[in-house]
Design an enzyme around this catalytic site. Structure first.
Site, PDB file in Angstrom:
ATOM      1  N   LYS A  13     -25.394  12.418   5.520  1.00  0.00           N
ATOM      2  CA  LYS A  13     -24.967  12.128   6.904  1.00  0.00           C
ATOM      3  C   LYS A  13     -26.050  12.535   7.909  1.00  0.00           C
ATOM      4  O   LYS A  13     -26.332  11.807   8.851  1.00  0.00           O
ATOM      5  CB  LYS A  13     -23.656  12.871   7.242  1.00  0.00           C
ATOM      6  CG  LYS A  13     -22.455  12.426   6.408  1.00  0.00           C
ATOM      7  CD  LYS A  13     -21.164  13.034   6.913  1.00  0.00           C
ATOM      8  CE  LYS A  13     -21.108  14.549   6.843  1.00  0.00           C
ATOM      9  NZ  LYS A  13     -21.147  15.118   5.484  1.00  0.00           N
ATOM     10  N   ARG A  90     -13.228  17.262  11.062  1.00  0.00           N
ATOM     11  CA  ARG A  90     -13.247  17.663   9.653  1.00  0.00           C
ATOM     12  C   ARG A  90     -11.839  17.851   9.120  1.00  0.00           C
ATOM     13  O   ARG A  90     -11.663  18.241   7.978  1.00  0.00           O
ATOM     14  CB  ARG A  90     -14.032  18.960   9.519  1.00  0.00           C
ATOM     15  CG  ARG A  90     -15.359  18.797   8.758  1.00  0.00           C
ATOM     16  CD  ARG A  90     -16.051  20.136   8.734  1.00  0.00           C
ATOM     17  NE  ARG A  90     -17.069  20.255   7.754  1.00  0.00           N
ATOM     18  CZ  ARG A  90     -18.363  20.062   7.971  1.00  0.00           C
ATOM     19  NH1 ARG A  90     -18.789  19.632   9.132  1.00  0.00           N
ATOM     20  NH2 ARG A  90     -19.234  20.294   7.020  1.00  0.00           N
ATOM     21  N   ARG A 125     -32.214  20.350  -0.666  1.00  0.00           N
ATOM     22  CA  ARG A 125     -32.290  20.108   0.775  1.00  0.00           C
ATOM     23  C   ARG A 125     -33.092  21.178   1.506  1.00  0.00           C
ATOM     24  O   ARG A 125     -33.036  22.353   1.183  1.00  0.00           O
ATOM     25  CB  ARG A 125     -30.873  20.074   1.344  1.00  0.00           C
ATOM     26  CG  ARG A 125     -30.817  19.863   2.829  1.00  0.00           C
ATOM     27  CD  ARG A 125     -29.548  19.269   3.266  1.00  0.00           C
ATOM     28  NE  ARG A 125     -28.414  20.170   3.132  1.00  0.00           N
ATOM     29  CZ  ARG A 125     -27.175  19.812   3.453  1.00  0.00           C
ATOM     30  NH1 ARG A 125     -26.919  18.589   3.854  1.00  0.00           N
ATOM     31  NH2 ARG A 125     -26.194  20.665   3.328  1.00  0.00           N
ATOM     32  N   ARG A 158     -30.993  26.206   3.790  1.00  0.00           N
ATOM     33  CA  ARG A 158     -29.809  26.775   4.443  1.00  0.00           C
ATOM     34  C   ARG A 158     -29.158  27.822   3.547  1.00  0.00           C
ATOM     35  O   ARG A 158     -29.085  27.635   2.333  1.00  0.00           O
ATOM     36  CB  ARG A 158     -28.789  25.664   4.727  1.00  0.00           C
ATOM     37  CG  ARG A 158     -29.055  24.925   6.003  1.00  0.00           C
ATOM     38  CD  ARG A 158     -28.221  23.676   6.157  1.00  0.00           C
ATOM     39  NE  ARG A 158     -26.799  23.859   5.901  1.00  0.00           N
ATOM     40  CZ  ARG A 158     -25.892  22.901   6.120  1.00  0.00           C
ATOM     41  NH1 ARG A 158     -26.269  21.723   6.587  1.00  0.00           N
ATOM     42  NH2 ARG A 158     -24.626  23.108   5.869  1.00  0.00           N
ATOM     43  N   ARG A 169     -17.418  24.497  -0.132  1.00  0.00           N
ATOM     44  CA  ARG A 169     -17.512  23.411   0.855  1.00  0.00           C
ATOM     45  C   ARG A 169     -16.904  22.121   0.307  1.00  0.00           C
ATOM     46  O   ARG A 169     -16.269  21.357   1.034  1.00  0.00           O
ATOM     47  CB  ARG A 169     -18.974  23.195   1.260  1.00  0.00           C
ATOM     48  CG  ARG A 169     -19.439  24.300   2.207  1.00  0.00           C
ATOM     49  CD  ARG A 169     -20.936  24.444   2.241  1.00  0.00           C
ATOM     50  NE  ARG A 169     -21.626  23.304   2.777  1.00  0.00           N
ATOM     51  CZ  ARG A 169     -22.922  23.066   2.568  1.00  0.00           C
ATOM     52  NH1 ARG A 169     -23.648  23.895   1.828  1.00  0.00           N
ATOM     53  NH2 ARG A 169     -23.489  22.024   3.096  1.00  0.00           N
TER      54      ARG A 169
HETATM   55  P1  AMP Z   1     -22.571  21.055   8.174  1.00  0.00           P
HETATM   56  O1  AMP Z   1     -23.869  21.333   8.857  1.00  0.00           O
HETATM   57  O2  AMP Z   1     -21.852  19.869   8.730  1.00  0.00           O
HETATM   58  O3  AMP Z   1     -22.722  21.000   6.678  1.00  0.00           O
HETATM   59  O4  AMP Z   1     -21.628  22.302   8.495  1.00  0.00           O
HETATM   60  C1  AMP Z   1     -21.965  23.611   8.064  1.00  0.00           C
HETATM   61  C2  AMP Z   1     -20.770  24.530   8.224  1.00  0.00           C
HETATM   62  O5  AMP Z   1     -20.395  24.599   9.608  1.00  0.00           O
HETATM   63  C3  AMP Z   1     -19.498  24.115   7.494  1.00  0.00           C
HETATM   64  O6  AMP Z   1     -19.481  24.512   6.127  1.00  0.00           O
HETATM   65  C4  AMP Z   1     -18.434  24.829   8.315  1.00  0.00           C
HETATM   66  O7  AMP Z   1     -18.384  26.206   7.985  1.00  0.00           O
HETATM   67  C5  AMP Z   1     -18.991  24.706   9.733  1.00  0.00           C
HETATM   68  N1  AMP Z   1     -18.496  23.487  10.414  1.00  0.00           N
HETATM   69  C6  AMP Z   1     -19.223  22.417  10.790  1.00  0.00           C
HETATM   70  N2  AMP Z   1     -18.447  21.493  11.396  1.00  0.00           N
HETATM   71  C7  AMP Z   1     -17.194  22.007  11.404  1.00  0.00           C
HETATM   72  C8  AMP Z   1     -15.932  21.531  11.868  1.00  0.00           C
HETATM   73  N3  AMP Z   1     -15.786  20.331  12.470  1.00  0.00           N
HETATM   74  N4  AMP Z   1     -14.842  22.322  11.695  1.00  0.00           N
HETATM   75  C9  AMP Z   1     -14.951  23.530  11.112  1.00  0.00           C
HETATM   76  N5  AMP Z   1     -16.096  24.031  10.633  1.00  0.00           N
HETATM   77  C10 AMP Z   1     -17.219  23.286  10.786  1.00  0.00           C
END
Ligand code: AMP
Length: 222
Positions: A13, A90, A125, A158, A169
């Site tokens: 994404k 989410r 990544r 990360r 996740r």
């Molecule tokens: P991402 O960068 O999208 O993989 O998000 C990394 C982490 O941020 C996730 O594993 C969640 O802990 C948190 N996170 C990101 N977006 C959301 C969301 N919409 N709701 C809750 N937690 C989020």
């Protein structure tokens, strides 16, 4: 265009969010990047520790925090002509918040890859910490090894891209986020709503082409 990108962690994404945002001149709103930047810039705050604890464990940050962030971001002037959401909503509650706020999503792009490919993609990544630009050691390498293409700064892995956190996740994704696929597909009967499912097992260029064809068709029909 008010676009949402759906799909499990590691599906790509971030890569295509960057492409769409640059090509169609839309603000690229990644909640994950907003949270990581907040942590980077507010090292000792209570909220930082709270958010970091969730992210490092691979579980969702509480809805109340996320909703505050997204509401504030979407009233920004740059969202007037459209936006691209990566990582929001989410869960159904978050999707309903958009509805409540009368923010009408008209395009959803769902990316998918076989489940057994997800871990492979996340493990390779690399990201540029302050911008959130993502790379993959093999599938989408930077021009110079371990350096960001734009700034030349060092890329990092990360903290949540490790095998234990990935499993959490993925669990979160399949329980909380995947139901959004049907939530949005139900909207397909409505006017001015478009949904596209894209297999991301082909090359970046061919996926970009599929995205372009889809979005250009929508633009033409407007
Ligand atoms: P991402 O960068 O999208 O993989 O998000 C990394 C982490 O941020 C996730 O594993 C969640 O802990 C948190 N996170 C990101 N977006 C959301 C969301 N919409 N709701 C809750 N937690 C989020």
């Amino acid at each position: 265009m008010r676009i949402i990108l759906l799909g499990p962690p590691g599906v790509g994404k971030g890569t295509y969010a960057r492409f769409i945002s640059e090509k169609y001149n839309l603000p690229n709103i990644s909640i994950g990047n907003i949270l990581r930047n907040f942590i980077l810039n507010n090292k000792n705050s209570f909220l930082t520790h709270k958010i970091k604890k969730y992210i490092d464990q691979g579980i969702m940050v509480t809805d109340s925090i996320i909703i505050k962030i997204i509401k504030k971001r979407l009233i920004n002037i740059d969202c007037k002509q459209g936006f691209l959401l990566d990582g929001f909503p989410r869960n159904i509650l978050q999707a309903n918040i958009l509805k409540q706020e009368n923010i009408k999503i008209n395009i959803v792009i769902e990316f998918y890859i076989p489940k057994n490919q997800i871990v492979k993609r996340i493990i390779g990544r690399k990201i540029h910490e302050s911008s959130g630009r993502t790379y993959h050691e093999i599938l989408n390498p930077p021009k110079i090894k371990n350096k960001d293409d734009i700034t030349g700064e060092k890329l990092i892995t990360r903290i949540d891209d490790n095998i234990i956190t990935i499993n959490n996740r993925l669990k979160e994704y399949f329980i909380q986020t995947e139901p959004l696929i049907n939530y949005y597909k139900k909207k397909l009967l409505k006017n001015n709503f478009f949904y596209k499912k894209i297999n991301n097992m082909s090359s970046i260029l061919s996926v970009q082409k599929k995205i372009n064809n889809f979005l250009n068709l929508i633009k033409k029909n407007k």
